[in-house]
Motif scaffolding. Structure first.
Motif, PDB file in Angstrom:
ATOM      1  N   LYS A 179      57.638  34.096  50.660  1.00  0.00           N
ATOM      2  CA  LYS A 179      58.642  33.057  50.903  1.00  0.00           C
ATOM      3  C   LYS A 179      57.992  31.706  51.135  1.00  0.00           C
ATOM      4  CE  LYS A 179      62.537  31.940  53.962  1.00  0.00           C
ATOM      5  NZ  LYS A 179      63.344  32.402  55.136  1.00  0.00           N
ATOM      6  N   ALA A 180      56.844  31.703  51.821  1.00  0.00           N
ATOM      7  CA  ALA A 180      56.187  30.441  52.165  1.00  0.00           C
ATOM      8  C   ALA A 180      55.361  29.871  51.015  1.00  0.00           C
ATOM      9  CB  ALA A 180      55.297  30.639  53.393  1.00  0.00           C
ATOM     10  N   TYR A 181      54.717  30.756  50.234  1.00  0.00           N
ATOM     11  CA  TYR A 181      53.765  30.275  49.234  1.00  0.00           C
ATOM     12  C   TYR A 181      54.039  30.770  47.817  1.00  0.00           C
ATOM     13  CZ  TYR A 181      51.033  29.129  53.396  1.00  0.00           C
ATOM     14  OH  TYR A 181      50.631  28.625  54.605  1.00  0.00           O
ATOM     15  N   GLY A 182      54.997  31.671  47.659  1.00  0.00           N
ATOM     16  CA  GLY A 182      55.214  32.239  46.343  1.00  0.00           C
ATOM     17  C   GLY A 182      54.173  33.290  46.023  1.00  0.00           C
ATOM     18  N   MET A 183      54.109  33.689  44.751  1.00  0.00           N
ATOM     19  CA  MET A 183      53.176  34.731  44.343  1.00  0.00           C
ATOM     20  C   MET A 183      51.730  34.335  44.615  1.00  0.00           C
ATOM     21  SD  MET A 183      52.902  37.765  43.102  1.00  0.00           S
ATOM     22  CE  MET A 183      54.480  38.103  42.295  1.00  0.00           C
ATOM     23  N   SER A 184      51.400  33.052  44.454  1.00  0.00           N
ATOM     24  CA  SER A 184      50.021  32.603  44.676  1.00  0.00           C
ATOM     25  C   SER A 184      49.601  32.752  46.129  1.00  0.00           C
ATOM     26  CB  SER A 184      49.867  31.149  44.239  1.00  0.00           C
ATOM     27  OG  SER A 184      50.703  30.299  45.012  1.00  0.00           O
ATOM     28  N   GLY A 185      50.571  32.864  47.042  1.00  0.00           N
ATOM     29  CA  GLY A 185      50.243  33.021  48.443  1.00  0.00           C
ATOM     30  C   GLY A 185      49.476  34.290  48.744  1.00  0.00           C
ATOM     31  N   LEU A 186      49.637  35.310  47.908  1.00  0.00           N
ATOM     32  CA  LEU A 186      48.914  36.566  48.110  1.00  0.00           C
ATOM     33  C   LEU A 186      47.427  36.419  47.812  1.00  0.00           C
ATOM     34  CD1 LEU A 186      51.470  39.050  46.527  1.00  0.00           C
ATOM     35  CD2 LEU A 186      51.053  38.646  48.955  1.00  0.00           C
ATOM     36  N   TYR A 187      47.039  35.269  47.262  1.00  0.00           N
ATOM     37  CA  TYR A 187      45.628  35.027  46.954  1.00  0.00           C
ATOM     38  C   TYR A 187      45.068  33.862  47.767  1.00  0.00           C
ATOM     39  CZ  TYR A 187      45.574  38.404  43.167  1.00  0.00           C
ATOM     40  OH  TYR A 187      45.619  39.580  42.452  1.00  0.00           O
ATOM     41  N   LEU A 188      45.611  33.646  48.949  1.00  0.00           N
ATOM     42  CA  LEU A 188      45.042  32.644  49.844  1.00  0.00           C
ATOM     43  C   LEU A 188      43.614  33.044  50.207  1.00  0.00           C
ATOM     44  CD1 LEU A 188      48.075  32.102  52.266  1.00  0.00           C
ATOM     45  CD2 LEU A 188      47.217  30.471  50.567  1.00  0.00           C
ATOM     46  N   GLY A 189      42.671  32.129  50.030  1.00  0.00           N
ATOM     47  CA  GLY A 189      41.276  32.426  50.351  1.00  0.00           C
ATOM     48  C   GLY A 189      40.583  33.314  49.341  1.00  0.00           C
ATOM     49  N   PHE A 190      41.124  33.377  48.109  1.00  0.00           N
ATOM     50  CA  PHE A 190      40.578  34.325  47.131  1.00  0.00           C
ATOM     51  C   PHE A 190      39.138  34.010  46.743  1.00  0.00           C
ATOM     52  CE2 PHE A 190      39.752  35.387  42.635  1.00  0.00           C
ATOM     53  CZ  PHE A 190      39.723  36.763  42.768  1.00  0.00           C
ATOM     54  N   ARG A 191      38.801  32.725  46.594  1.00  0.00           N
ATOM     55  CA  ARG A 191      37.434  32.396  46.191  1.00  0.00           C
ATOM     56  C   ARG A 191      36.401  32.946  47.165  1.00  0.00           C
ATOM     57  NH1 ARG A 191      37.423  26.058  45.233  1.00  0.00           N
ATOM     58  NH2 ARG A 191      38.705  26.220  47.118  1.00  0.00           N
ATOM     59  N   LEU A 192      36.699  32.803  48.452  1.00  0.00           N
ATOM     60  CA  LEU A 192      35.794  33.341  49.454  1.00  0.00           C
ATOM     61  C   LEU A 192      35.771  34.862  49.418  1.00  0.00           C
ATOM     62  CD1 LEU A 192      36.701  30.990  52.435  1.00  0.00           C
ATOM     63  CD2 LEU A 192      34.606  30.956  51.077  1.00  0.00           C
ATOM     64  N   HIS A 193      36.924  35.450  49.176  1.00  0.00           N
ATOM     65  CA  HIS A 193      37.015  36.906  49.063  1.00  0.00           C
ATOM     66  C   HIS A 193      36.189  37.405  47.870  1.00  0.00           C
ATOM     67  CE1 HIS A 193      39.110  40.832  49.499  1.00  0.00           C
ATOM     68  NE2 HIS A 193      38.884  40.893  48.188  1.00  0.00           N
ATOM     69  N   PHE A 194      36.287  36.716  46.746  1.00  0.00           N
ATOM     70  CA  PHE A 194      35.554  37.088  45.532  1.00  0.00           C
ATOM     71  C   PHE A 194      34.044  37.007  45.751  1.00  0.00           C
ATOM     72  CE2 PHE A 194      33.403  35.893  41.605  1.00  0.00           C
ATOM     73  CZ  PHE A 194      33.843  36.865  40.714  1.00  0.00           C
ATOM     74  N   ILE A 195      33.587  35.899  46.330  1.00  0.00           N
ATOM     75  CA  ILE A 195      32.147  35.731  46.575  1.00  0.00           C
ATOM     76  C   ILE A 195      31.654  36.764  47.576  1.00  0.00           C
ATOM     77  CG2 ILE A 195      30.394  34.157  47.469  1.00  0.00           C
ATOM     78  CD1 ILE A 195      32.154  31.845  46.483  1.00  0.00           C
ATOM     79  N   ARG A 196      32.438  36.978  48.628  1.00  0.00           N
ATOM     80  CA  ARG A 196      32.032  37.948  49.649  1.00  0.00           C
ATOM     81  C   ARG A 196      31.892  39.343  49.074  1.00  0.00           C
ATOM     82  NH1 ARG A 196      36.204  40.525  53.723  1.00  0.00           N
ATOM     83  NH2 ARG A 196      36.527  41.622  51.759  1.00  0.00           N
ATOM     84  N   ASP A 197      32.882  39.785  48.289  1.00  0.00           N
ATOM     85  CA  ASP A 197      32.843  41.133  47.747  1.00  0.00           C
ATOM     86  C   ASP A 197      31.767  41.307  46.686  1.00  0.00           C
ATOM     87  OD1 ASP A 197      34.897  41.727  49.417  1.00  0.00           O
ATOM     88  OD2 ASP A 197      36.245  42.496  47.879  1.00  0.00           O
ATOM     89  N   THR A 198      31.542  40.281  45.875  1.00  0.00           N
ATOM     90  CA  THR A 198      30.498  40.376  44.846  1.00  0.00           C
ATOM     91  C   THR A 198      29.122  40.484  45.486  1.00  0.00           C
ATOM     92  OG1 THR A 198      31.834  39.083  43.296  1.00  0.00           O
ATOM     93  CG2 THR A 198      29.479  39.263  42.832  1.00  0.00           C
TER      94      THR A 198
END
Length: 335
Positions: A179-198
C-alpha cells in the motif's frame, strides 16, 4: 516379495525402488531442505534478537533484550515472522544448493580447477556459492524484507509514535508495504541485499569446501580420515566446518547487513531515505556532525549484535551440515 507387490505396475507411483532412485538423483535438494528446516527453527530466536540489536539506538546486553522481548511480546516475540523463512526455505535452499552443486559439476566436467588441490576445491565452491547467492537474492529479498518488518514491528511503531496492542500478521505486513510503496516496495534495500548475499554466500562455500578438504573429505564427497593435527571424530567435522565458515563469512559482511537493516527500517517507518554512505557514516560517527563519536565507539556500534549473530551461525550452519551429511549418508545406504 508378496504377491500383491509383484502385481504392481512397473511405474507404480509409490514403488520403493522408484522412490529411492528419485531420492538419489535429487540428493542435494532433499538434504538441503530437510536440514534447513531443523537449523532454521533452532536459530531463529537468535536471528530475531540480532535484528533488534542492529536497529536500537541505546546499547543493551543480549540477556536484557531477551528479557524485554519476553515481557513485552512473550515467547511468540522470538518467533515473529518464522513462517516466512520456513515457507520459503524449501525454495531458497533447493535452488541454492542446486546452483552450487551444478556449478561445481560444470567445472569438473570441463576440467576447470579440477585438480584435487585446496585452492581448486575452495575456488569452485566459492564461485558456485557466489553465483547461487546472486541469483537467489532476486527471490529471497522480498521475503527477508517482510521478515525484518515482522521482527521490528514494535520499534517501527515506536518511531512513528504509535503503540501496538496486537501485532499485525504476515499478510498485514505485506499489505502495508504494498500500500505504501507498491510492488517495488518489496525490494527496498535490494542492492545491499544482492551484494550481501553474493559476497556472503561466495565466502561461505569457499571456506566450507576449503575446510572440508583440509579435514580429509574425499573427492567422492565422503569423509575420510581426519588429519593428525586435528584428530577429531569424523562425525564432528560437518558441524565444525559449517560453524567456522558460517561465523567467519558472516563477520566479514556483518557491517553491510547492519546498513541494510537500518535502511530498510527507515523506509518501512516512512522516514526520509538516506544514501548507503550517509547511513554508514551516521552509524559510525553519530547523528550530530558537531559532536562525532570516536571511531572505535562507532565501529562497536556497527558490530552490535555480532556476538548473538555468531552464536546463531554456529547453531544454524553447524546443524545444517550435520543433518545434511546424515541425510546424505542415509540416502546412499538405500537399496
Amino acid at each position: 516379495m508378496s504377491e500383491k507387490s509383484e502385481c504392481r505396475p512397473s511405474g507404480y507411483l509409490f514403488d520403493s525402488a522408484t522412490l529411492n532412485e528419485s531420492l538419489r538423483s535429487n540428493k542435494a535438494v532433499v538434504c538441503a531442505v530437510s536440514a534447513s528446516y531443523i537449523s532454521t527453527f533452532a536459530g531463529y530466536p537468535l536471528d530475531s534478537i540480532k535484528s533488534r540489536l542492529q536497529t536500537i539506538r541505546t546499547p543493551i546486553t543480549v540477556p536484557k533484550l531477551a528479557v524485554q522481548v519476553y515481557r513485552e511480546e512473550g515467547v511468540v516475540g522470538f518467533y515473529r515472522g518464522l513462517w516466512i523463512p520456513l515457507i520459503t526455505i524449501s525454495f531458497v535452499r533447493a535452488a541454492s544448493f542446486t546452483i552450487y552443486t551444478r556449478t561445481k559439476e560444470y567445472f569438473r566436467d570441463h576440467h576447470l580447477l579440477a585438480r584435487n588441490r585446496l585452492v581448486d576445491v575452495a575456488a569452485t565452491g566459492g564461485i558456485g556459492g557466489a553465483l547461487s547467492g546472486s541469483l537467489i537474492s532476486f527471490g529471497s529479498a522480498p521475503f527477508e524484507l517482510v521478515k525484518v518488518r515482522r521482527q521490528l514491528e514494535y520499534s517501527i511503531a515506536a518511531s512513528k509514535g504509535l503503540r501496538i496492542l496486537k501485532a499485525p500478521g504476515t499478510l498485514d505486513a505485506v499489505r502495508d508495504i504494498f500500500k505504501a510503496y507498491g510492488m517495488s516496495g518489496l525490494y527496498l534495500g535490494f542492492r545491499l541485499h544482492f551484494i550481501r548475499d553474493t559476497l556472503g554466500t561466495g565466502l561461505y562455500f569457499f571456506e566450507y569446501d576449503g575446510m572440508r578438504h583440509l579435514m580429509g573429505r574425499l573427492p567422492s564427497g565422503e569423509q575420510g580420515p581426519t588429519p593428525s593435527w586435528m584428530p577429531v571424530h569424523p562425525s564432528v567435522v560437518p558441524f565444525m566446518c559449517g560453524s567456522l565458515s558460517g561465523v567467519t563469512s558472516w563477520a566479514l559482511i556483518y557491517p553491510l547487513d547492519v546498513v541494510k537493516t537500518k535502511v530498510q527500517q527507515r523506509a518501512l517507518a516512512g522516514e526520509p531515505r538516506r544514501t548507503v554512505l550517509e547511513t554508514l557514516h551516521r552509524l559510525i560517527r553519530g547523528p550530530d556532525p558537531n559532536a562525532p563519536k570516536p571511531i572505535l565507539v562507532g565501529l562497536a556500534r556497527l558490530y552490535r549484535g555480532l556476538g548473538v549473530s555468531a552464536l546463531r551461525s554456529i547453531t544454524t550452519h553447524g546443524l545444517l551440515w550435520t543433518f545434511f551429511d546424515l541425510t546424505a549418508s542415509y540416502i546412499d545406504r538405500l537399496p
